[in-house]
Design an enzyme around this catalytic site. Structure first.
Site, mmCIF file in Angstrom:
data_model
loop_
_atom_site.group_PDB
_atom_site.id
_atom_site.type_symbol
_atom_site.label_atom_id
_atom_site.label_comp_id
_atom_site.label_asym_id
_atom_site.label_seq_id
_atom_site.Cartn_x
_atom_site.Cartn_y
_atom_site.Cartn_z
ATOM 1 N N GLY A 6 0.839 -1.195 0.000
ATOM 2 C CA GLY A 6 0.000 0.000 0.000
ATOM 3 C C GLY A 6 0.867 1.236 0.000
ATOM 4 O O GLY A 6 2.092 1.149 0.154
ATOM 5 N N GLY A 7 0.246 2.376 -0.169
ATOM 6 C CA GLY A 7 0.970 3.639 -0.184
ATOM 7 C C GLY A 7 1.186 4.163 1.225
ATOM 8 O O GLY A 7 0.853 3.507 2.215
ATOM 9 N N GLY A 11 -3.267 2.830 5.462
ATOM 10 C CA GLY A 11 -3.967 1.934 6.375
ATOM 11 C C GLY A 11 -3.466 0.499 6.270
ATOM 12 O O GLY A 11 -4.080 -0.413 6.805
ATOM 13 N N HIS A 47 2.631 4.374 15.569
ATOM 14 C CA HIS A 47 2.316 2.993 15.186
ATOM 15 C C HIS A 47 2.116 2.120 16.423
ATOM 16 O O HIS A 47 1.208 1.295 16.479
ATOM 17 C CB HIS A 47 3.447 2.399 14.330
ATOM 18 C CG HIS A 47 3.213 2.572 12.860
ATOM 19 N ND1 HIS A 47 2.405 1.743 12.146
ATOM 20 C CD2 HIS A 47 3.674 3.489 11.977
ATOM 21 C CE1 HIS A 47 2.385 2.127 10.874
ATOM 22 N NE2 HIS A 47 3.145 3.195 10.740
ATOM 23 N N THR A 49 1.192 3.009 19.447
ATOM 24 C CA THR A 49 -0.068 3.355 20.099
ATOM 25 C C THR A 49 -1.248 2.774 19.333
ATOM 26 O O THR A 49 -2.163 2.192 19.915
ATOM 27 C CB THR A 49 -0.227 4.895 20.172
ATOM 28 O OG1 THR A 49 0.968 5.430 20.693
ATOM 29 C CG2 THR A 49 -1.410 5.301 21.019
#
EC number: 2.7.1.156
Lengths: 167, 167, 167
Positions: A6-7, A11, A47, A49
């Site tokens: 993904g970019g 997400g 990340h 958290t």
């Protein structure tokens, strides 16, 4: 083995965490990012958290292959986040990216743990003016192809939504 | 006619070669890249090795329309790799990219050969700071839209995996 | 509510206009782009020509939330083109992008109009060297995730072809 592409801020990590949480296995998280500046430290903290409790975290910027061998166990799901940062670290240390990638691709099908790999798709913009950036995206592309070829499932995540490419 | 889109080192050429090999036709390969430096020469040589034997190769950086007319034949599959390099060459020669693209889009539906076009998706990164790069990605985007509109099949390739967008 | 994502010149605006035209509703167009130079003026004029008649146009580079509240009506379809330019304008005015994005994401599910939002996917290239560009693509990615989460339909458009991600 599952590959999640993904970019930036697509997400993909959250989606991969959801896949891991879906397995009734002991959860291990492999962080490859290096906190070399405040921006990176913030990113890693955010990340952590987002991920919440219930994970054993390992930080390994370089020797991903060694760590995966070490923590391999059929009772575990191992989430690697992410391959792009690992490849960046290797490049910054002038290591042989092609050789390291081949080692990883060879190891993965032999692991007993359920492995989920997250990686950034970086090859869909204009050709970078910087030669190192061009080499990097070529390496990243080849790495993704090698891993996708042996993965059971491959997802492409955009806007938090997964698109199944394989499996 | 088939359009194969993808990022850098996404496996789009290999996928397109597989499509061509699937037809029981005489295989022609149109290389549009210009070997103006070592990096480019390496890239072209690697593509040639990956491709293997069984292909007649044509090198044409500029007059793609003329070449396609010349080698057109219903007994052939013609693989053009790739449109982005052709468009780059046109831009570097200050040719009218919109006019050349329109000519190509007009010719394609009239060819008797089975044509497979490979092109780079370049519009999914941050807006480039360089004006020429912005113009280029606008041209590339419009070219892809024109060709996709008349293509029988369109694929988007990532990590070596094709996603069918049309057909 | 519908989110239409895509790259530069991917045909996302035209696809979104087709969706709007498919509803038997009064068509409102919200242009967020600012004509601060000739290149931008050309782009806006070309979009207006492509769109044709039958639209009420609103230009609002900053207060998108206020405008959407103002023109909200169940007899209308409202097309916002595009979120990326709106976010760019906010960033250039040093506004709190996270707060404005949260306001928008909160408002959208409560609107009575049929809303179609167009946005650029910008996170699939190499990591930008410019820090502001990196922050921007992080903000854009988070905004897309928030909006996609509450959208009824999400499309990813490439080469003029839509791929349904949700709905």
């Amino acid at each position: 083995m599952i590959l999640v592409l993904g970019g930036a801020r697509s997400g993909k990590s959250r989606f991969a965490e959801g896949l891991a949480a879906g397995c009734a296995l002991e959860r291990h998280y492999v962080a490859t990012g290096r906190a070399f500046d405040d921006e990176m430290r913030d990113r890693i903290a955010r990340h952590r958290t987002d991920r919440g409790d219930g994970w054993t975290t390992h930080e390994e910027p370089i020797d991903l292959v060694g760590l995966l061998r070490l923590i391999d166990d059929p009772a575990r799901v191992v989430l690697v986040d992410c391959l792009t940062l690992w490849a960046t670290n290797l490049m910054l240390e002038a290591q042989d990216l092609a050789a390291r990638s081949a080692e990883l691709a060879e190891l993965l099908p032999n692991l007993k743990a359920r492995v989920i790999l997250v990686s950034n798709e970086v090859g869909l913009g204009i050709v970078p003016e910087n030669r190192m950036a061009r080499e990097f995206r070529d390496h990243a592309g080849r790495l993704h192809q090698m891993i996708a070829a042996c993965a059971a499932e491959v997802y492409f995540v955009a806007a938090g939504l997964p698109l199944k490419m394989k499996g």
